[in-house]
Design a protein around this motif. Structure first.
Motif, PDB file in Angstrom:
ATOM      1  N   GLU A  15      91.705  29.315 -51.836  1.00  0.00           N
ATOM      2  CA  GLU A  15      91.725  28.948 -53.121  1.00  0.00           C
ATOM      3  C   GLU A  15      92.841  29.518 -54.078  1.00  0.00           C
ATOM      4  O   GLU A  15      93.654  28.778 -54.737  1.00  0.00           O
ATOM      5  CB  GLU A  15      90.503  29.053 -53.868  1.00  0.00           C
ATOM      6  N   GLU A  18      96.143  27.931 -53.007  1.00  0.00           N
ATOM      7  CA  GLU A  18      96.284  26.664 -53.458  1.00  0.00           C
ATOM      8  C   GLU A  18      96.726  26.699 -55.049  1.00  0.00           C
ATOM      9  O   GLU A  18      97.664  26.064 -55.490  1.00  0.00           O
ATOM     10  CB  GLU A  18      94.990  25.915 -53.460  1.00  0.00           C
ATOM     11  N   TYR A  63      92.924  20.550 -61.158  1.00  0.00           N
ATOM     12  CA  TYR A  63      92.698  21.039 -59.710  1.00  0.00           C
ATOM     13  C   TYR A  63      91.341  21.661 -59.445  1.00  0.00           C
ATOM     14  O   TYR A  63      90.814  21.257 -58.321  1.00  0.00           O
ATOM     15  CB  TYR A  63      93.611  22.396 -59.604  1.00  0.00           C
ATOM     16  N   ARG A  67      88.983  19.979 -56.469  1.00  0.00           N
ATOM     17  CA  ARG A  67      88.374  20.783 -55.518  1.00  0.00           C
ATOM     18  C   ARG A  67      86.879  20.835 -55.593  1.00  0.00           C
ATOM     19  O   ARG A  67      86.174  20.442 -54.641  1.00  0.00           O
ATOM     20  CB  ARG A  67      88.607  22.150 -55.804  1.00  0.00           C
TER      21      ARG A  67
END
Length: 122
Positions: A15, A18, A63, A67
């Protein structure tokens, strides 16, 4: 003045990578802090100034929503395929090991409760 954008406490490396890639693709300048040698500092991703904070926060919010949705879809897919682990499924995967673990738990529980049961019996 620096702005904390994203805390890295308890965040998986995937994570965090990302989030870094998201900020890099949108040309948002940031820096990171670590937990330090003794783990008492706060690891996080910081913006050096408040100029890009509203844009970065909006990107991060989108985001995280994506997710979350992706994670829910994966969990739903696993549940449909019955790949999610359950007690019964773990028994059928390794029945001998499962039985030995249950017996060990019962043995430790019996040893722990023996003094109290012995008080009531005598």
């Amino acid at each position: 003045m620096p702005v904390l954008l994203f805390r890295l406490n308890g965040v998986s490396e995937e994570e965090a990578d990302e989030v870094r890639a998201l900020l890099d693709t949108h040309s948002i300048h940031y820096y990171e802090t670590t937990a330090g040698r003794w783990g008492v500092s706060m690891p996080g991703i910081w913006l050096p100034d408040e100029e890009q904070s509203s844009e970065a926060k909006a990107l991060l919010q989108n985001y995280q929503a994506e997710r979350f949705q992706r994670f829910n879809q994966e969990q739903h897919h696993l549940m449909q395929q019955s790949l999610a682990s359950s007690l019964w499924a773990s028994f059928w995967k390794k029945p001998v090991r499962f039985t030995l673990v249950i017996l060990a738990v019962l043995f430790v529980l019996g040893l722990s409760l023996y003094p109290f049961v012995d008080l009531f019996i005598n």
